[in-house]
Design a protein around this motif. Sequence first.
Motif, PDB file in Angstrom:
ATOM      1  N   THR A 126      -3.432  -0.172  -6.523  1.00 32.66           N
ATOM      2  CA  THR A 126      -2.870   1.169  -6.641  1.00 32.66           C
ATOM      3  C   THR A 126      -1.833   1.115  -7.746  1.00 32.66           C
ATOM      4  O   THR A 126      -0.882   0.340  -7.668  1.00 32.66           O
ATOM      5  CB  THR A 126      -2.236   1.595  -5.307  1.00 32.66           C
ATOM      6  OG1 THR A 126      -3.229   1.459  -4.286  1.00 32.66           O
ATOM      7  CG2 THR A 126      -1.770   3.037  -5.361  1.00 32.66           C
TER       8      THR A 126
ATOM      9  N   SER B  96       1.931  -3.681  -6.361  1.00 29.36           N
ATOM     10  CA  SER B  96       3.224  -3.131  -5.963  1.00 29.36           C
ATOM     11  C   SER B  96       4.376  -3.979  -6.476  1.00 29.36           C
ATOM     12  O   SER B  96       5.516  -3.543  -6.477  1.00 29.36           O
ATOM     13  CB  SER B  96       3.304  -3.014  -4.436  1.00 29.36           C
ATOM     14  OG  SER B  96       3.155  -4.278  -3.838  1.00 29.36           O
TER      15      SER B  96
ATOM     16  N   VAL C 163       5.166  10.215  -5.151  1.00 30.25           N
ATOM     17  CA  VAL C 163       3.797  10.458  -5.592  1.00 30.25           C
ATOM     18  C   VAL C 163       3.593  11.934  -5.922  1.00 30.25           C
ATOM     19  O   VAL C 163       4.051  12.814  -5.189  1.00 30.25           O
ATOM     20  CB  VAL C 163       2.799  10.041  -4.479  1.00 30.25           C
ATOM     21  CG1 VAL C 163       1.382  10.486  -4.832  1.00 30.25           C
ATOM     22  CG2 VAL C 163       2.858   8.539  -4.246  1.00 30.25           C
TER      23      VAL C 163
ATOM     24  N   ASP D 195       0.786  -1.237   0.000  1.00 31.62           N
ATOM     25  CA  ASP D 195       0.000   0.000   0.000  1.00 31.62           C
ATOM     26  C   ASP D 195       0.813   1.280   0.000  1.00 31.62           C
ATOM     27  O   ASP D 195       0.272   2.342  -0.273  1.00 31.62           O
ATOM     28  CB  ASP D 195      -0.941   0.019   1.219  1.00 31.62           C
ATOM     29  CG  ASP D 195      -2.059  -1.005   1.089  1.00 31.62           C
ATOM     30  OD1 ASP D 195      -2.647  -1.079  -0.006  1.00 31.62           O
ATOM     31  OD2 ASP D 195      -2.324  -1.732   2.050  1.00 31.62           O
TER      32      ASP D 195
ATOM     33  N   ARG E  37       0.401   3.199 -11.117  1.00 28.03           N
ATOM     34  CA  ARG E  37       0.956   4.463 -11.609  1.00 28.03           C
ATOM     35  C   ARG E  37       0.203   4.878 -12.870  1.00 28.03           C
ATOM     36  O   ARG E  37      -0.033   4.043 -13.755  1.00 28.03           O
ATOM     37  CB  ARG E  37       2.448   4.277 -11.907  1.00 28.03           C
ATOM     38  CG  ARG E  37       3.157   5.547 -12.330  1.00 28.03           C
ATOM     39  CD  ARG E  37       4.631   5.307 -12.616  1.00 28.03           C
ATOM     40  NE  ARG E  37       5.408   5.115 -11.404  1.00 28.03           N
ATOM     41  CZ  ARG E  37       5.936   6.110 -10.678  1.00 28.03           C
ATOM     42  NH1 ARG E  37       5.785   7.365 -11.059  1.00 28.03           N
ATOM     43  NH2 ARG E  37       6.632   5.842  -9.596  1.00 28.03           N
TER      44      ARG E  37
ATOM     45  N   ARG F  20       3.223   4.007  -1.331  1.00 35.89           N
ATOM     46  CA  ARG F  20       3.815   4.489  -2.574  1.00 35.89           C
ATOM     47  C   ARG F  20       4.629   5.737  -2.251  1.00 35.89           C
ATOM     48  O   ARG F  20       4.172   6.590  -1.487  1.00 35.89           O
ATOM     49  CB  ARG F  20       2.743   4.844  -3.599  1.00 35.89           C
ATOM     50  CG  ARG F  20       1.968   3.663  -4.117  1.00 35.89           C
ATOM     51  CD  ARG F  20       2.844   2.719  -4.941  1.00 35.89           C
ATOM     52  NE  ARG F  20       2.048   1.670  -5.575  1.00 35.89           N
ATOM     53  CZ  ARG F  20       1.582   0.608  -4.946  1.00 35.89           C
ATOM     54  NH1 ARG F  20       1.806   0.440  -3.663  1.00 35.89           N
ATOM     55  NH2 ARG F  20       0.874  -0.298  -5.594  1.00 35.89           N
ATOM     56  N   THR F  21       5.812   5.794  -2.800  1.00 37.67           N
ATOM     57  CA  THR F  21       6.612   6.996  -2.635  1.00 37.67           C
ATOM     58  C   THR F  21       6.684   7.660  -4.009  1.00 37.67           C
ATOM     59  O   THR F  21       6.146   7.131  -4.979  1.00 37.67           O
ATOM     60  CB  THR F  21       8.020   6.642  -2.135  1.00 37.67           C
ATOM     61  OG1 THR F  21       8.570   5.664  -3.006  1.00 37.67           O
ATOM     62  CG2 THR F  21       7.963   6.081  -0.718  1.00 37.67           C
TER      63      THR F  21
ATOM     64  N   TYR G 169      -4.677   8.618  -5.381  1.00 38.34           N
ATOM     65  CA  TYR G 169      -3.802   8.269  -4.245  1.00 38.34           C
ATOM     66  C   TYR G 169      -3.254   9.584  -3.717  1.00 38.34           C
ATOM     67  O   TYR G 169      -2.547  10.300  -4.424  1.00 38.34           O
ATOM     68  CB  TYR G 169      -2.669   7.367  -4.708  1.00 38.34           C
ATOM     69  CG  TYR G 169      -1.762   6.889  -3.578  1.00 38.34           C
ATOM     70  CD1 TYR G 169      -1.954   5.632  -3.011  1.00 38.34           C
ATOM     71  CD2 TYR G 169      -0.732   7.679  -3.087  1.00 38.34           C
ATOM     72  CE1 TYR G 169      -1.136   5.177  -1.981  1.00 38.34           C
ATOM     73  CE2 TYR G 169       0.089   7.235  -2.053  1.00 38.34           C
ATOM     74  CZ  TYR G 169      -0.113   5.981  -1.514  1.00 38.34           C
ATOM     75  OH  TYR G 169       0.695   5.536  -0.502  1.00 38.34           O
TER      76      TYR G 169
ATOM     77  N   HIS H 241      -0.452   8.590  -9.199  1.00 46.53           N
ATOM     78  CA  HIS H 241      -0.930   7.273  -8.746  1.00 46.53           C
ATOM     79  C   HIS H 241      -2.429   7.319  -8.492  1.00 46.53           C
ATOM     80  O   HIS H 241      -2.936   8.286  -7.926  1.00 46.53           O
ATOM     81  CB  HIS H 241      -0.226   6.853  -7.451  1.00 46.53           C
ATOM     82  CG  HIS H 241       1.217   6.521  -7.622  1.00 46.53           C
ATOM     83  ND1 HIS H 241       2.189   7.494  -7.782  1.00 46.53           N
ATOM     84  CD2 HIS H 241       1.867   5.336  -7.683  1.00 46.53           C
ATOM     85  CE1 HIS H 241       3.369   6.903  -7.928  1.00 46.53           C
ATOM     86  NE2 HIS H 241       3.210   5.595  -7.863  1.00 46.53           N
TER      87      HIS H 241
END
Lengths: 143, 143
Positions: B92, B22, A132, A127, B94, A129-130, B122, B48
């Motif tokens: 999630t 992921s 972003v 879950d 991109r 996410r960097t 996101y 995202h």
Amino acid sequence: MRPIGVIHSPFTDKEQMPIQASRSQTIGLVEVYPEFADGLKDIEELSHIHLFYVFHQSSGYALQVKPFLDDREHGIFATRYPYRPNPLGISTVRLLSRQDNALDIEGVDVLDGTPLLDIKPYVPDFDLRTDVRAGWYETRSKK
Amino acid sequence: MRPIGVIHSPFTDKEQMPIQASRSQTIGLVEVYPEFADGLKDIEELSHIHLFYVFHQSSGYALQVKPFLDDREHGIFATRYPYRPNPLGISTVRLLSRQDNALDIEGVDVLDGTPLLDIKPYVPDFDLRTDVRAGWYETRSKK
């Protein structure tokens, strides 16, 4: 789709609501119907869970909305606004404790009596996410 | 609930699938039906997005399952396993680009033809949680 339970909260009026679970420290209770209670095995090991629910007091939808955090119109799918073609909500909350089919949670941001559709574990490996870029939220969501 | 679009992916067989978005770098395409295309305004500003969809090839459910990442049984709500009372999935991904009602995405982990129910942005301010204890996933999800 049918409810697997109900979310209890102190909020009975949309006007009182926090805008997102991440901004709420309010305590709530998730009641999972007894027939689904076996599905909670090991959930008490988790510190955070995603709740999936119906925005049961939203009727109808708009494709472009002025969300709570902005004064410009955006497409509904670029916002978390409740008036959606499918009135599906998600809140990530802290799981404080479990007694049988009842979960004490912190961070509730839904109306009392909200129909619960699903619970999933928050797993950082899936879950987080960097890197972003949050578009219009970048300047607005800190308000 | 009715589909607002469909997710196209190279996966036609459950056996080929990545376990989570992921862990996937696979390219996919989200086709939003034209009647909902106006709801995409400004979505291209986001890096995202969350896709909400139906596990359309899951029939029936189990309350306790042995998930892909473990050899012990857990309650379905403590896992992300697809055979759920409400077969609701979230990924999630991109967002690479948008052309009208089509979104190019990276990180797809669903079957080709998956019915799309909703798209949400996101937003780190809402979706990031730190200090997370992920229970049985802590030892298993790195496998």
